[in-house]
Design a protein around this motif. Sequence first.
Motif, PDB file in Angstrom:
ATOM      1  N   MET A 170      31.967  52.703  45.683  1.00 23.54           N
ATOM      2  CA  MET A 170      34.106  52.700  44.613  1.00 23.54           C
ATOM      3  C   MET A 170      33.340  52.422  42.884  1.00 23.54           C
ATOM      4  O   MET A 170      34.300  52.514  42.187  1.00 23.54           O
ATOM      5  CB  MET A 170      33.432  50.964  44.567  1.00 23.54           C
ATOM      6  CG  MET A 170      33.943  50.418  45.994  1.00 23.54           C
ATOM      7  SD  MET A 170      35.098  50.539  46.940  1.00 23.54           S
ATOM      8  CE  MET A 170      36.464  49.837  45.485  1.00 23.54           C
ATOM      9  N   ASP A 193      34.193  44.152  37.356  1.00 18.17           N
ATOM     10  CA  ASP A 193      33.779  44.339  38.304  1.00 18.17           C
ATOM     11  C   ASP A 193      32.813  45.695  38.390  1.00 18.17           C
ATOM     12  O   ASP A 193      31.803  46.028  38.862  1.00 18.17           O
ATOM     13  CB  ASP A 193      35.304  45.509  39.536  1.00 18.17           C
ATOM     14  CG  ASP A 193      36.657  45.074  39.642  1.00 18.17           C
ATOM     15  OD1 ASP A 193      35.610  43.531  39.784  1.00 18.17           O
ATOM     16  OD2 ASP A 193      37.520  45.347  39.977  1.00 18.17           O
ATOM     17  N   SER A 212      38.685  46.031  35.550  1.00 19.96           N
ATOM     18  CA  SER A 212      37.371  47.049  35.589  1.00 19.96           C
ATOM     19  C   SER A 212      36.377  47.099  35.519  1.00 19.96           C
ATOM     20  O   SER A 212      35.112  47.194  36.069  1.00 19.96           O
ATOM     21  CB  SER A 212      38.286  48.431  35.461  1.00 19.96           C
ATOM     22  OG  SER A 212      37.207  49.610  36.219  1.00 19.96           O
ATOM     23  N   GLU A 251      43.895  46.544  33.625  1.00 18.94           N
ATOM     24  CA  GLU A 251      43.577  46.877  34.680  1.00 18.94           C
ATOM     25  C   GLU A 251      42.136  47.339  34.279  1.00 18.94           C
ATOM     26  O   GLU A 251      41.265  47.524  34.673  1.00 18.94           O
ATOM     27  CB  GLU A 251      43.953  48.205  35.264  1.00 18.94           C
ATOM     28  CG  GLU A 251      45.236  48.719  35.938  1.00 18.94           C
ATOM     29  CD  GLU A 251      45.926  49.927  36.265  1.00 18.94           C
ATOM     30  OE1 GLU A 251      45.504  50.611  37.286  1.00 18.94           O
ATOM     31  OE2 GLU A 251      47.260  49.881  36.440  1.00 18.94           O
ATOM     32  N   ASN A 285      39.513  55.671  38.465  1.00 20.56           N
ATOM     33  CA  ASN A 285      40.176  55.057  37.818  1.00 20.56           C
ATOM     34  C   ASN A 285      40.587  55.014  36.108  1.00 20.56           C
ATOM     35  O   ASN A 285      41.767  55.030  35.261  1.00 20.56           O
ATOM     36  CB  ASN A 285      40.404  53.634  38.861  1.00 20.56           C
ATOM     37  CG  ASN A 285      41.441  53.067  38.398  1.00 20.56           C
ATOM     38  OD1 ASN A 285      42.670  53.390  38.719  1.00 20.56           O
ATOM     39  ND2 ASN A 285      41.490  52.043  37.780  1.00 20.56           N
ATOM     40  N   GLY A 327      36.014  45.667  43.105  1.00 18.15           N
ATOM     41  CA  GLY A 327      36.949  46.568  42.908  1.00 18.15           C
ATOM     42  C   GLY A 327      38.358  46.845  43.693  1.00 18.15           C
ATOM     43  O   GLY A 327      37.643  46.646  45.020  1.00 18.15           O
ATOM     44  N   GLU A 328      39.242  47.062  43.779  1.00 21.55           N
ATOM     45  CA  GLU A 328      40.048  46.920  44.457  1.00 21.55           C
ATOM     46  C   GLU A 328      40.320  46.146  46.002  1.00 21.55           C
ATOM     47  O   GLU A 328      40.598  45.836  47.037  1.00 21.55           O
ATOM     48  CB  GLU A 328      40.099  48.446  45.285  1.00 21.55           C
ATOM     49  CG  GLU A 328      39.799  49.378  43.930  1.00 21.55           C
ATOM     50  CD  GLU A 328      39.934  51.044  44.884  1.00 21.55           C
ATOM     51  OE1 GLU A 328      39.938  51.274  45.876  1.00 21.55           O
ATOM     52  OE2 GLU A 328      39.280  52.053  43.702  1.00 21.55           O
ATOM     53  N   GLN A 357      37.469  44.823  46.998  1.00 19.08           N
ATOM     54  CA  GLN A 357      36.709  44.725  47.996  1.00 19.08           C
ATOM     55  C   GLN A 357      35.466  44.298  47.582  1.00 19.08           C
ATOM     56  O   GLN A 357      35.321  43.779  46.218  1.00 19.08           O
ATOM     57  CB  GLN A 357      36.243  46.405  47.895  1.00 19.08           C
ATOM     58  CG  GLN A 357      37.211  47.211  48.768  1.00 19.08           C
ATOM     59  CD  GLN A 357      37.724  47.055  49.965  1.00 19.08           C
ATOM     60  OE1 GLN A 357      36.694  46.782  50.560  1.00 19.08           O
ATOM     61  NE2 GLN A 357      38.633  47.402  50.079  1.00 19.08           N
ATOM     62  N   ARG A 409      34.944  56.222  42.227  1.00 21.61           N
ATOM     63  CA  ARG A 409      36.542  55.119  42.186  1.00 21.61           C
ATOM     64  C   ARG A 409      36.377  54.186  41.190  1.00 21.61           C
ATOM     65  O   ARG A 409      38.419  54.863  39.974  1.00 21.61           O
ATOM     66  CB  ARG A 409      36.408  54.628  43.587  1.00 21.61           C
ATOM     67  CG  ARG A 409      37.233  55.160  44.857  1.00 21.61           C
ATOM     68  CD  ARG A 409      36.645  54.672  46.376  1.00 21.61           C
ATOM     69  NE  ARG A 409      37.924  54.366  46.091  1.00 21.61           N
ATOM     70  CZ  ARG A 409      38.646  53.209  47.502  1.00 21.61           C
ATOM     71  NH1 ARG A 409      37.500  52.678  48.683  1.00 21.61           N
ATOM     72  NH2 ARG A 409      39.375  52.647  47.684  1.00 21.61           N
ATOM     73  N   ARG A 410      35.683  53.219  40.590  1.00 17.63           N
ATOM     74  CA  ARG A 410      36.014  53.187  39.267  1.00 17.63           C
ATOM     75  C   ARG A 410      36.235  53.858  38.437  1.00 17.63           C
ATOM     76  O   ARG A 410      37.055  54.028  37.051  1.00 17.63           O
ATOM     77  CB  ARG A 410      35.019  51.876  38.921  1.00 17.63           C
ATOM     78  CG  ARG A 410      35.583  50.766  39.832  1.00 17.63           C
ATOM     79  CD  ARG A 410      34.923  49.604  39.382  1.00 17.63           C
ATOM     80  NE  ARG A 410      33.482  50.050  39.141  1.00 17.63           N
ATOM     81  CZ  ARG A 410      32.712  49.310  40.033  1.00 17.63           C
ATOM     82  NH1 ARG A 410      33.135  48.642  40.896  1.00 17.63           N
ATOM     83  NH2 ARG A 410      30.850  49.828  39.948  1.00 17.63           N
TER      84      ARG A 410
END
Length: 306
Positions: free
Chosen positions: A249, A63, A60, A56, A256, A169-170, A172, A252-253
């Motif tokens: 985003m 991304d 990331s 992960e 995460n 990411g995710e 998107q 959010r990264r």
Amino acid sequence: MINLSTGAFYERSATQIGALRARAENLQKQIGTGERLEKSSDDPVAAARLRMLDREERISKVDTRNSEAAENNLKFTDQALSQMTVMISRARELALHAANATTSDEQRASIATELDGLRENLLGLANGRNASGHSLFGGQAVGNAYDVDPVTGVATYAGTATLDEVEIGEGQTITPGNTGPQIFSLEAADGTQSDIFAELAALSTALRGGGQASADAAREGLSTLDTSFEKVTTAQTVLGSRMAWLELMTDRRTDNLERIADERSVMGGADPAVTMTRLQEMMTVLEASQASFVRLANLNLFTMLR
């Protein structure tokens, strides 16, 4: 038989004390490194989860690089568009002045010269590049977005029709810019496809012709310039929403990655307080075992047997 029992006692004691010492050393290593797992067999379930967390984190990071590159391109594009709005606004002011009946042919010729300069500057922006040297409005093309004929001065789009989206990411994706036609293309009065560069060149030529026809051309050019200005400002609005989405985003990264770090600490990290307590306990057991071995080894029975 007696020798075998004595040897077994020493061997068993040595094995037990060695195992205790190894466990104590392992706990000391955990305190030093902060890692609880030395190999997967120490905790297969935790080790498997840690591998997933590593995966992960690698994704990331990819991304993040994509997002940073997209953000770079969008910022350069937005700066170019801002300069374009100023130039197109100025071209509209000039066209409005040229459309005035009181404007002389000499003044319209002077306006035509300034329009030529604005067109050249717009072409310079259209062929602009980002920090990595990639064309801002050429799509996936390596070179300039527009080629200019050295004889006629006609500008022709040389880029690709589309611009590839990038993963952020995710699942998107985002389009990191615009192609030239999306910004500069226009529909001429007769329905044929044109662009702001051709329309400015045509207006400049008409103004130099003088007379009523030049004034009429200036009035017609106002509508074209209004349309072009609207396309540029609309593109700015779209870019603004994309940059806001990138920022969201990115946040959010970041969250995460913090979650991954926390979970990695729980799954594979060694809690200092707990590990120190276990080490102290292990050292106590080790010291007791060593003391017991010394006492047993010096019992009269062993002394007599020796």
